[in-house]
Structure formats: C-alpha cells, structure tokens
Design a protein around this motif. Structure first.
Motif, mmCIF file in Angstrom:
data_model
loop_
_atom_site.group_PDB
_atom_site.id
_atom_site.type_symbol
_atom_site.label_atom_id
_atom_site.label_comp_id
_atom_site.label_asym_id
_atom_site.label_seq_id
_atom_site.Cartn_x
_atom_site.Cartn_y
_atom_site.Cartn_z
ATOM 1 N N VAL A 136 0.839 -1.203 0.000
ATOM 2 C CA VAL A 136 0.000 0.000 0.000
ATOM 3 C C VAL A 136 0.873 1.251 0.000
ATOM 4 O O VAL A 136 0.627 2.210 -0.741
ATOM 5 C CB VAL A 136 -0.947 -0.001 1.216
ATOM 6 C CG1 VAL A 136 -1.669 1.342 1.356
ATOM 7 C CG2 VAL A 136 -1.966 -1.131 1.100
ATOM 8 N N LEU A 137 1.921 1.254 0.828
ATOM 9 C CA LEU A 137 2.820 2.399 0.917
ATOM 10 C C LEU A 137 3.526 2.665 -0.407
ATOM 11 O O LEU A 137 3.561 3.805 -0.889
ATOM 12 C CB LEU A 137 3.856 2.143 2.017
ATOM 13 C CG LEU A 137 5.022 3.125 2.100
ATOM 14 C CD1 LEU A 137 4.554 4.484 2.582
ATOM 15 C CD2 LEU A 137 6.124 2.575 3.011
ATOM 16 N N CYS A 138 4.117 1.636 -0.983
ATOM 17 C CA CYS A 138 4.962 1.817 -2.175
ATOM 18 C C CYS A 138 4.157 1.986 -3.458
ATOM 19 O O CYS A 138 4.524 2.785 -4.321
ATOM 20 C CB CYS A 138 5.916 0.635 -2.313
ATOM 21 S SG CYS A 138 7.092 0.488 -0.955
ATOM 22 N N GLN A 139 3.064 1.243 -3.593
ATOM 23 C CA GLN A 139 2.277 1.280 -4.834
ATOM 24 C C GLN A 139 1.177 2.336 -4.797
ATOM 25 O O GLN A 139 0.611 2.677 -5.836
ATOM 26 C CB GLN A 139 1.679 -0.092 -5.123
ATOM 27 C CG GLN A 139 2.699 -1.218 -5.172
ATOM 28 C CD GLN A 139 3.832 -0.951 -6.160
ATOM 29 O OE1 GLN A 139 3.609 -0.392 -7.229
ATOM 30 N NE2 GLN A 139 5.041 -1.361 -5.798
ATOM 31 N N GLY A 140 0.830 2.815 -3.601
ATOM 32 C CA GLY A 140 -0.138 3.897 -3.504
ATOM 33 C C GLY A 140 -1.578 3.499 -3.697
ATOM 34 O O GLY A 140 -2.428 4.362 -3.941
ATOM 35 N N CYS A 141 -1.882 2.214 -3.579
ATOM 36 C CA CYS A 141 -3.266 1.773 -3.786
ATOM 37 C C CYS A 141 -4.081 1.960 -2.513
ATOM 38 O O CYS A 141 -3.542 2.219 -1.435
ATOM 39 C CB CYS A 141 -3.294 0.310 -4.222
ATOM 40 S SG CYS A 141 -2.824 -0.861 -2.920
ATOM 41 N N THR A 142 -5.397 1.828 -2.638
ATOM 42 C CA THR A 142 -6.259 1.853 -1.460
ATOM 43 C C THR A 142 -6.183 0.493 -0.766
ATOM 44 O O THR A 142 -5.733 -0.501 -1.345
ATOM 45 C CB THR A 142 -7.709 2.136 -1.855
ATOM 46 O OG1 THR A 142 -8.179 1.072 -2.709
ATOM 47 C CG2 THR A 142 -7.828 3.461 -2.602
ATOM 48 N N TRP A 143 -6.640 0.451 0.476
ATOM 49 C CA TRP A 143 -6.623 -0.816 1.213
ATOM 50 C C TRP A 143 -7.455 -1.873 0.487
ATOM 51 O O TRP A 143 -7.053 -3.034 0.385
ATOM 52 C CB TRP A 143 -7.158 -0.606 2.631
ATOM 53 C CG TRP A 143 -6.285 0.265 3.477
ATOM 54 C CD1 TRP A 143 -6.512 1.571 3.824
ATOM 55 C CD2 TRP A 143 -5.028 -0.082 4.073
ATOM 56 N NE1 TRP A 143 -5.485 2.060 4.591
ATOM 57 C CE2 TRP A 143 -4.564 1.067 4.780
ATOM 58 C CE3 TRP A 143 -4.258 -1.236 4.099
ATOM 59 C CZ2 TRP A 143 -3.369 1.080 5.480
ATOM 60 C CZ3 TRP A 143 -3.055 -1.224 4.810
ATOM 61 C CH2 TRP A 143 -2.626 -0.082 5.482
ATOM 62 N N ARG A 144 -8.597 -1.466 -0.025
ATOM 63 C CA ARG A 144 -9.491 -2.423 -0.693
ATOM 64 C C ARG A 144 -8.913 -2.960 -2.001
ATOM 65 O O ARG A 144 -9.368 -3.979 -2.512
ATOM 66 C CB ARG A 144 -10.851 -1.778 -0.968
ATOM 67 C CG ARG A 144 -11.661 -1.487 0.285
ATOM 68 C CD ARG A 144 -12.962 -0.770 -0.055
ATOM 69 N NE ARG A 144 -13.726 -0.439 1.145
ATOM 70 C CZ ARG A 144 -14.654 -1.227 1.688
ATOM 71 N NH1 ARG A 144 -14.950 -2.382 1.127
ATOM 72 N NH2 ARG A 144 -15.297 -0.847 2.781
#
Length: 263
Positions: free
Chosen positions: A45-53
């Motif tokens: 999540v941190l590196c790729q910037g996606c949402t948790w879902r």
C-alpha cells in the motif's frame, strides 16, 4: 504465500524486525494470519499507492491488513520498531546511537480530494494541503515527524516537532545543534529554542546569486530525505483522513529504508 512483489521484505530483513511485533494475546483466538504477509501488504500500500481495498488477492484480506496497521499505529509498535532500527543503523554506520546534530525543514504537499481534516493553504508554496515538518540527523534518518495543516507557519511547526524530538529523552541525549534554512530566521524564535531545549540553532542561508537547487551545508540532508519519501506513491500526496496516519506512513517508509540498509 504471496507473489514476490518488489516492495516485499526478504527473509533476512524480516528476521531483523519479526520479534519487535507484538505476540498474540494468550486469551485471544489463535493467530491464523502470517504477520510477514501482513507487513508486506502494508508495504505494498505504501509503495504502490493503492487503497486498502485494492490489495491483491494473494495478500491477507484488506480489512485484516488494515486492522493490524491501525492496531500497531495506536499501540506505538511502528514507532518502537522505527526507533530500534534507527539506533542499529547509526551503530552500523560507525556512529553513536544518539546524534549530536540534526536538521529541520518542512514540505507542503497537496491532499487528496476527499480529505478535509487539518487542511490549509500555504501561500508561500501556493499549495492547498498539509505540511510535513521533519527532523533528521546528518545521515538523513528521521528523528521525529509532525504533519499539520499547510497553513501552519514553519517556525511554529519546528517548535512542535522539536518538542517531540526532545521528548524522546536518551535517544537525543548528545544533541546540541539544529540546522535550519533562512525561513526559520528570527531572534525571538532562536532564543525560544535555546530556552526550551538548550539547543543551538544554526541558520544556513541560500546564496542570492545562485538559481535552482543549491547544496546547503548540513541542511541539505533533509531535502534528500524528502526525496526518499517521494519514492513511495502513498506519500506523493496526502491521502490520509487524519494527519497522524500520514505520520505513521512516513515512519514505515523509513523502517523500510533502514531495514534494507541493515540486510
């Protein structure tokens, strides 16, 4: 077993920090999820910037991952791991665990559209969002961070983040000098820092005749640290509802950097 994503910790890196995460409570249900997979999911999540879902399906369920992230944020686990690694990295670099000098600077970043808490306008940078006040040692390693509204003046933010540094106690027992740029000038402010913390503030002024990036002695290390953080897409903007969550992601980004240096 998850795929080998670029942000995953190696087993050697994981072994350095595995024992620092809390054990399951004896009275609770047996833990069925791999903490190694949970930590790698948080790094994704941190590196790729996606949402948790939007976590890939080979990670544990997003609600489980977020639950651990939030629990470790609230109980101070992330900060504990960060501070342990901080001392280990300094010793590995041949330095004392406690720094003698540090540098302070701030960075204003835009917030995502749906964020409304602690959001303001930085007229100097023409940015509507939040401001990251960073204190680092001269290796570029973060001591403490404070995330506020972008409208908060730099000197006020510096005072607050230095208070956090001071409150770490023995971790900064050797600290005596703080390096800042010209934006922090002001006799009253410099005297206040000396009276509150007994630290000397050194102001490094930018040469007027030079344009673009200028390598400012001592203080440039903060700019480099901001550059490290920008490699994490989740930190390219402020996507977090609460500024405290933004601070936690910055500490996790530094955990990832430090554990890679050690293993």
């Amino acid at each position: 077993m998850t795929k080998a994503y670029p942000n995953n910790l190696t087993w050697e890196q994981w072994e350095l920090i595995a024992e620092l995460f809390p054990s399951p409570k004896p009275s609770g249900r047996p833990r069925t999820v791999s903490i190694y997979a949970v930590v790698n999911a948080i790094l994704y999540v941190l590196c790729q910037g996606c949402t948790w879902r939007a976590l890939p399906g080979d990670f544990p369920g997003w609600s489980t991952v977020y639950g651990y992230f939030r629990r470790w944020h609230k109980d101070g686990t992330w900060l504990l791991i960060h501070d342990k690694l901080y001392q280990w990295v300094r010793v590995a670099a041949g330095r004392e665990p406690s720094p003698s000098e540090a540098a302070v600077d701030s960075q204003s970043v835009e917030t995502a559209t749906m964020i409304s808490i602690d959001v303001g306008y930085d007229a100097g940078k023409n940015i509507h969002g939040r401001k990251r006040h960073l204190t680092v040692d001269l290796l570029g390693l973060v001591l403490r961070v404070l995330v506020t509204s972008a409208s908060l003046p730099e000197r006020q933010g510096a005072k607050l983040v230095l208070k956090r540094v001071h409150d770490t106690g023995n971790q900064v027992k050797r600290l005596h000098t703080i390096w800042m740029d010209g934006g922090y000038r002001g006799e009253e402010f410099l005297r206040l820092i000396m009276d509150m913390f007994r630290w000397i503030v050194e102001i490094v002024l930018r040469p007027l005749e030079k344009k673009g990036f200028v390598h400012l002695p001592k203080r440039w290390v903060v700019e480099r640290t901001f550059g490290w953080l920008n490699w994490c897409r989740r930190l390219s903007k402020d996507y977090e509802r609460l500024p405290q969550t933004s601070e936690t992601f910055i500490y996790i980004a530094m955990i990832r950097i430090m554990v890679r240096r050690l293993a």
